[in-house]
Design an enzyme around this catalytic site. Sequence first.
Site, PDB file in Angstrom:
ATOM      1  N   HIS A  77     -20.983  -2.863  34.570  1.00  0.00           N
ATOM      2  CA  HIS A  77     -19.536  -2.668  34.502  1.00  0.00           C
ATOM      3  C   HIS A  77     -18.759  -3.972  34.423  1.00  0.00           C
ATOM      4  CE1 HIS A  77     -19.664   1.646  34.941  1.00  0.00           C
ATOM      5  NE2 HIS A  77     -20.445   1.546  36.006  1.00  0.00           N
ATOM      6  N   GLU A 129     -27.484   8.966  40.494  1.00  0.00           N
ATOM      7  CA  GLU A 129     -26.036   9.105  40.641  1.00  0.00           C
ATOM      8  C   GLU A 129     -25.453  10.300  39.897  1.00  0.00           C
ATOM      9  OE1 GLU A 129     -24.449   5.413  39.195  1.00  0.00           O
ATOM     10  OE2 GLU A 129     -25.962   5.241  37.632  1.00  0.00           O
ATOM     11  N   ASP A 159     -20.082   8.117  40.155  1.00  0.00           N
ATOM     12  CA  ASP A 159     -20.699   8.850  39.045  1.00  0.00           C
ATOM     13  C   ASP A 159     -21.117  10.247  39.474  1.00  0.00           C
ATOM     14  OD1 ASP A 159     -20.910   7.228  36.534  1.00  0.00           O
ATOM     15  OD2 ASP A 159     -21.754   5.781  37.923  1.00  0.00           O
TER      16      ASP A 159
END
Length: 343
Positions: free
Chosen positions: A112, A216, A242
């Site tokens: 990210h 996740e 997530d």
Amino acid sequence: MAAPPSASLRTNHRLSFLSSKPKHRPPLSFLHLKSQPFNSSLHLNLRSKTHHLNAISSDLDISLLNPHCPSLKSRLSSGETLYGIFLLSFSPTLAEIAGLAGYDYVVVDMEHGPGGISEALQCLRVLASTHTPVILRVPEVSAAWTKKALDLGPQGIMFPNIESVSAAETAVSYCRFPPRGVHGTAHTIVRASAYGLDDAYVSRCEEELLIMCQVETTTGIKEIKAIAAVEGVNVIQTGPLDLSASMGYLWDPGHKKVREMLKEAERRVLDVKEEGRSVYLGGFAMPKDPPEMLKQRGYHMVSGAIDVAMFRQAAVEDVKRFRSAGKNAAEEGEEKEDGYYSE
């Protein structure tokens, strides 16, 4: 077994290390190596020059290039609960501050965060100076990303979005040299081996590497117990954001159903550990689920903060404080006497 040093003691040690002068000069062979021009015959004929490389590396202090710190795996096996931070900014300055602050590990986030391998390398270098282990989170489960990440020499690697046993086995295979896996090798020249100067790298790298699989999604949690039992998987990292998105609660990660699913995932991983497997539970703290609560629930690795979020919060609060103070002063109509910082 003696208790591990406190975070404050580790921080003081890191600060004293940073400000102290070197006690020893580099070995003469290191100075000689630095003063020599590029030797094409040495690099093109490594097989015939093995004895020469061994002679150099046996005299070199490898810690000059990659300072030693206890492995994360050894600390987990000794019963420690480790506390870390995620680095999304890829700022070497913030990385250094995180290391000096005393975090047990720093996750440099290539999933990210905006940076890639080159930017991550700069963070690894400054964190090495503070003796802080680095975990690299790769953007996807691929042989190419894994190889590039491991060649930098992190203590751990984190794979996102693992949803099945086969995906976990594939991730592990990317971290193993043939015949146990498919990790391409350039161990004679990469940073992980001190650029070929660390004779012991190949024999110990797989044993010391911490392999983390993020589970996740609802699909992954259905298989989380089997994933946790995969040979080579050391840590199962939960992902509440997530998970909430996969359950249809993108804007409500604290929803009751999300929390229930997360606790079920935690229980299944801890059950695998109780059965004798060397697998650990890692997770992220959230506003309503602080780090100390994760520790109480049995987490072994807790990521309590993100550098970008910490700065955002501090910046917003700073602006609010200034504007609020100005408004209050105007309403009171009083001037406060000037003072010095020390008063």
